[in-house]
Design an enzyme around this catalytic site. Structure first.
Site, mmCIF file in Angstrom:
data_model
loop_
_atom_site.group_PDB
_atom_site.id
_atom_site.type_symbol
_atom_site.label_atom_id
_atom_site.label_comp_id
_atom_site.label_asym_id
_atom_site.label_seq_id
_atom_site.Cartn_x
_atom_site.Cartn_y
_atom_site.Cartn_z
ATOM 1 C CE LYS A 22 -1.838 1.645 3.984
ATOM 2 N NZ LYS A 22 -1.542 3.079 4.162
ATOM 3 C CG ASN A 23 2.417 2.763 3.557
ATOM 4 O OD1 ASN A 23 1.236 3.041 3.352
ATOM 5 N ND2 ASN A 23 2.930 2.654 4.778
ATOM 6 N NE ARG A 93 0.158 12.163 7.416
ATOM 7 C CZ ARG A 93 0.633 13.361 7.641
ATOM 8 N NH1 ARG A 93 -0.155 14.303 8.100
ATOM 9 N NH2 ARG A 93 1.890 13.638 7.419
ATOM 10 C CB CYS A 117 -5.268 11.267 11.416
ATOM 11 S SG CYS A 117 -3.774 10.428 11.864
ATOM 12 N NE ARG A 122 0.289 10.161 10.362
ATOM 13 C CZ ARG A 122 -0.089 9.047 9.738
ATOM 14 N NH1 ARG A 122 -1.248 8.503 10.009
ATOM 15 N NH2 ARG A 122 0.688 8.484 8.854
ATOM 16 N N PRO A 123 1.457 16.711 11.183
ATOM 17 C CG PRO A 123 3.017 18.174 12.104
ATOM 18 C CD PRO A 123 2.343 16.866 12.328
ATOM 19 C CB VAL A 124 1.827 18.384 5.570
ATOM 20 C CG1 VAL A 124 1.116 17.047 5.577
ATOM 21 C CG2 VAL A 124 0.837 19.530 5.554
ATOM 22 C CG ASP A 125 5.984 20.855 9.914
ATOM 23 O OD1 ASP A 125 5.381 19.769 9.982
ATOM 24 O OD2 ASP A 125 7.039 21.083 10.530
ATOM 25 C CD GLN A 126 9.957 19.370 8.659
ATOM 26 O OE1 GLN A 126 11.026 19.546 8.080
ATOM 27 N NE2 GLN A 126 9.560 20.123 9.662
ATOM 28 C CG ASP A 305 2.930 1.511 9.582
ATOM 29 O OD1 ASP A 305 2.536 2.350 10.413
ATOM 30 O OD2 ASP A 305 3.031 1.762 8.369
ATOM 31 C CB ILE A 327 7.102 7.035 14.605
ATOM 32 C CG1 ILE A 327 8.303 6.103 14.435
ATOM 33 C CG2 ILE A 327 6.802 7.806 13.324
ATOM 34 C CD1 ILE A 327 9.505 6.689 13.761
ATOM 35 N NE ARG A 397 -7.248 4.180 5.563
ATOM 36 C CZ ARG A 397 -6.430 4.918 6.300
ATOM 37 N NH1 ARG A 397 -6.723 5.146 7.545
ATOM 38 N NH2 ARG A 397 -5.349 5.429 5.795
HETATM 39 C C1 UD1 Z 1 4.234 6.953 6.488
HETATM 40 C C2 UD1 Z 1 3.422 5.718 6.261
HETATM 41 C C3 UD1 Z 1 2.822 5.224 7.579
HETATM 42 C C4 UD1 Z 1 3.924 5.032 8.621
HETATM 43 C C5 UD1 Z 1 4.776 6.275 8.732
HETATM 44 C C6 UD1 Z 1 5.994 6.077 9.629
HETATM 45 C C7 UD1 Z 1 2.616 6.067 3.990
HETATM 46 C C8 UD1 Z 1 1.474 6.349 3.093
HETATM 47 N N1 UD1 Z 1 2.357 6.055 5.317
HETATM 48 O O1 UD1 Z 1 3.358 7.958 6.989
HETATM 49 O O2 UD1 Z 1 2.158 3.983 7.311
HETATM 50 O O3 UD1 Z 1 3.331 4.784 9.877
HETATM 51 O O4 UD1 Z 1 5.267 6.670 7.429
HETATM 52 O O5 UD1 Z 1 6.764 5.029 9.161
HETATM 53 O O6 UD1 Z 1 3.716 5.818 3.545
HETATM 54 N N2 UD1 Z 1 5.992 14.890 10.674
HETATM 55 C C9 UD1 Z 1 5.960 16.245 10.936
HETATM 56 N N3 UD1 Z 1 5.894 17.119 9.882
HETATM 57 C C10 UD1 Z 1 5.834 16.710 8.577
HETATM 58 C C11 UD1 Z 1 5.866 15.316 8.322
HETATM 59 C C12 UD1 Z 1 5.942 14.430 9.392
HETATM 60 O O7 UD1 Z 1 5.992 16.680 12.082
HETATM 61 O O8 UD1 Z 1 5.762 17.553 7.664
HETATM 62 C C13 UD1 Z 1 6.099 13.918 11.800
HETATM 63 C C14 UD1 Z 1 4.855 13.072 11.965
HETATM 64 O O9 UD1 Z 1 3.874 13.725 12.730
HETATM 65 C C15 UD1 Z 1 5.424 11.835 12.627
HETATM 66 C C16 UD1 Z 1 6.817 11.706 12.003
HETATM 67 O O10 UD1 Z 1 7.117 12.996 11.484
HETATM 68 O O11 UD1 Z 1 5.554 12.042 13.998
HETATM 69 C C17 UD1 Z 1 6.934 10.691 10.904
HETATM 70 O O12 UD1 Z 1 5.854 10.846 10.007
HETATM 71 P P1 UD1 Z 1 5.949 10.466 8.479
HETATM 72 O O13 UD1 Z 1 7.138 9.622 8.215
HETATM 73 O O14 UD1 Z 1 5.788 11.704 7.663
HETATM 74 O O15 UD1 Z 1 4.651 9.574 8.298
HETATM 75 P P2 UD1 Z 1 3.805 9.475 6.991
HETATM 76 O O16 UD1 Z 1 4.701 9.711 5.813
HETATM 77 O O17 UD1 Z 1 2.571 10.257 7.107
#
Ligand code: UD1
Length: 417
Positions: A22-23, A93, A117, A122-126, A305, A327, A397
């Site tokens: 899936k990922n 997401r 969620c 789980r922000p997307v700031d990065q 996961d 994480i 899912r």
């Molecule tokens: C992906 C996987 C998910 C897995 C996770 C960690 C997919 C579709 N999903 O989720 O199954 O559990 O990796 O291995 O591939 N963070 C920030 N800001 C950002 C981005 C991330 O603060 O802009 C934080 C998140 O809140 C979290 C950590 O970084 O605490 C890691 O998250 P991230 O690796 O981004 O997870 P996903 O890519 O959403």
């Protein structure tokens, strides 16, 4: 709402095939946005998240040809609506993965913010910071990220933490940027490598995927390609756990231990015998499992996961295990549900202490997120009597034909309304 009825206590035996990841599939579907030529994808898992992504791409103007079985062809030559609406992003997401490709190809994107969620903020700031460093103008209006750039410029990018989809989004943005991009502190997950392989097949110039520094030389356009999605290592790990917990013996085909070292290591510590084969894995469980402590961290360490499934294993193992989740905050919702089945778990912040008990007893439990639900299924398969897992849309899912695959291994499971 669908529920899964499990009559526990049957050791899983036999052989099943593992689906595509899936990922890996989700970012690879988004890669189709980067080219005006068709991308043919095979080993695509038929999952609700994949269907949601296809709907999202379809409403942007991507032509989708379902080739049956596990194949699909995406043609983004008519891409005309670079928008990801709230209704679709809300349910998944990973929809944020369209952001990088859309800005790179269309010079513009409007993507609803994923928001909170079940498993944390789980922000997307990065993702946003990286695109800005590549010259995108970004504003957030009415819950939507609006990004614009006539053409992105290559840049040196550094993410504050290791982010999987963040790395994937920025890598996809960079392949069509002018000049060179370096992503430091990149995620090393195998799914990032699978995406990079697909992009390279489309004509991208990428090196270093799988390490924490990825280098991308921007090109003017990408072409059509064919790509086979890698096996799902989390689905693989989940079935290994289910077999281990029930005292079973299984062979999983279409998969490999090569992306699962941390998980395989821990399963061997529980006493399981694991034999890697070419494109398959065999597991034989011991009469009684030994408790194993785990600490989640980015790849190649133990995957978050798989944390919930190992909590289920430890619930019925000999001894006490300490689980540390590094994480995500708030990723222990399965603990209270496992307790309904009789598990003894104490949570303190990001630490869980699990004391193994001689037996679990069936009960009604509620699925709260994808992997939490998987742990409830594992526990239900071990528990004496009937377990009813409510809200299994969470499982749909991420697990293709879960009930059929479990039944093929001899489990007594049935979907009910
Ligand atoms: C992906 C996987 C998910 C897995 C996770 C960690 C997919 C579709 N999903 O989720 O199954 O559990 O990796 O291995 O591939 N963070 C920030 N800001 C950002 C981005 C991330 O603060 O802009 C934080 C998140 O809140 C979290 C950590 O970084 O605490 C890691 O998250 P991230 O690796 O981004 O997870 P996903 O890519 O959403």
């Amino acid at each position: 709402m669908d529920k899964l009825l499990i009559e526990g206590g049957v050791p899983l035996m036999g052989e099943i095939a593992i689906s595509g990841a899936k990922n890996a599939a989700l970012p690879i579907l988004c890669a189709a946005l980067l080219s005006a030529e068709p991308l043919h994808i095979t080993n695509l898992p038929r999952l609700n998240d994949v269907r949601t992504m296809l709907r999202l791409l379809g409403q942007m103007g991507v032509k989708i040809v379902d080739e049956g079985r596990d194949a699909v062809t995406l043609d983004a030559s008519g891409l005309d609506n670079p928008v990801a609406p709230y209704e679709l992003v809300r349910t998944m997401r990973a929809s944020v993965l369209v952001l990088g490709p859309l800005v790179a190809r269309c010079g513009e994107a409007r993507v609803s913010l994923p928001g909170g969620c079940a498993i944390g903020a789980r922000p997307v700031d990065q993702h946003i910071k990286g695109l800005e460093a590549m010259g995108a103008e970004i504003s957030v209006e009415q819950g939507y990220v609006h990004a614009r750039a006539a053409r992105l410029r290559g840049a040196r990018l550094f993410t504050d933490m290791v982010t999987v989809t963040g790395t994937e989004n920025l890598m996809m943005a960079a392949v069509l940027a002018a000049g060179d991009t370096v992503i430091e502190n990149a995620a090393r997950e195998p799914e990032v490598v699978d995406l990079a392989n697909c992009l390279v097949a489309m004509g991208a110039q990428i090196s270093g995927a799988g390490s924490d520094v990825i280098r991308i030389r921007g090109v003017d356009r990408l072409y059509g390609a064919t790509h086979r999605v890698m096996p799902d290592r989390i689905e693989t790990g989940t079935y290994l756990c289910a077999a281990a917990a029930t005292g079973g013996s299984v062979r999983l085909t279409g998969t490999s231990t090569s992306y699962l070292d941390a998980v395989v290591d821990k399963l061997m510590d529980t006493g399981c015998d694991i034999v890697p084969e070419r494109d398959a894995i065999r597991l034989k469980a011991p009469p009684k499992l030994t408790a194993v402590s785990i600490r989640t961290a980015p790849y190649p360490a133990f995957p978050t996961d798989m944390q919930a499934q190992f909590m289920a294993i430890n619930a019925v193992a000999d001894g006490t295990a300490v689980i540390r989740e590094t994480i995500f905050e708030n990723r222990y919702m399965h603990a209270v549900e496992l307790a309904r089945l009789g598990a003894e778990i104490r949570i303190d912040g990001n630490t869980a202490v699990v004391k193994g008990v001689p037996r679990l007893n069936g009960a009604t439990v509620m699925a709260t997120d994808l992997r939490a639900s998987a742990s409830l299924v594992v526990a239900g398969l071990v528990a004496q009597g009937t377990t009813l897992v409510d809200r299994i849309y969470h499982l749909d899912r991420g697990y293709e034909q879960l009930d059929r695959k479990l039944a093929a291994l001899g489990a007594r499971v049935r979907r009910t309304k």
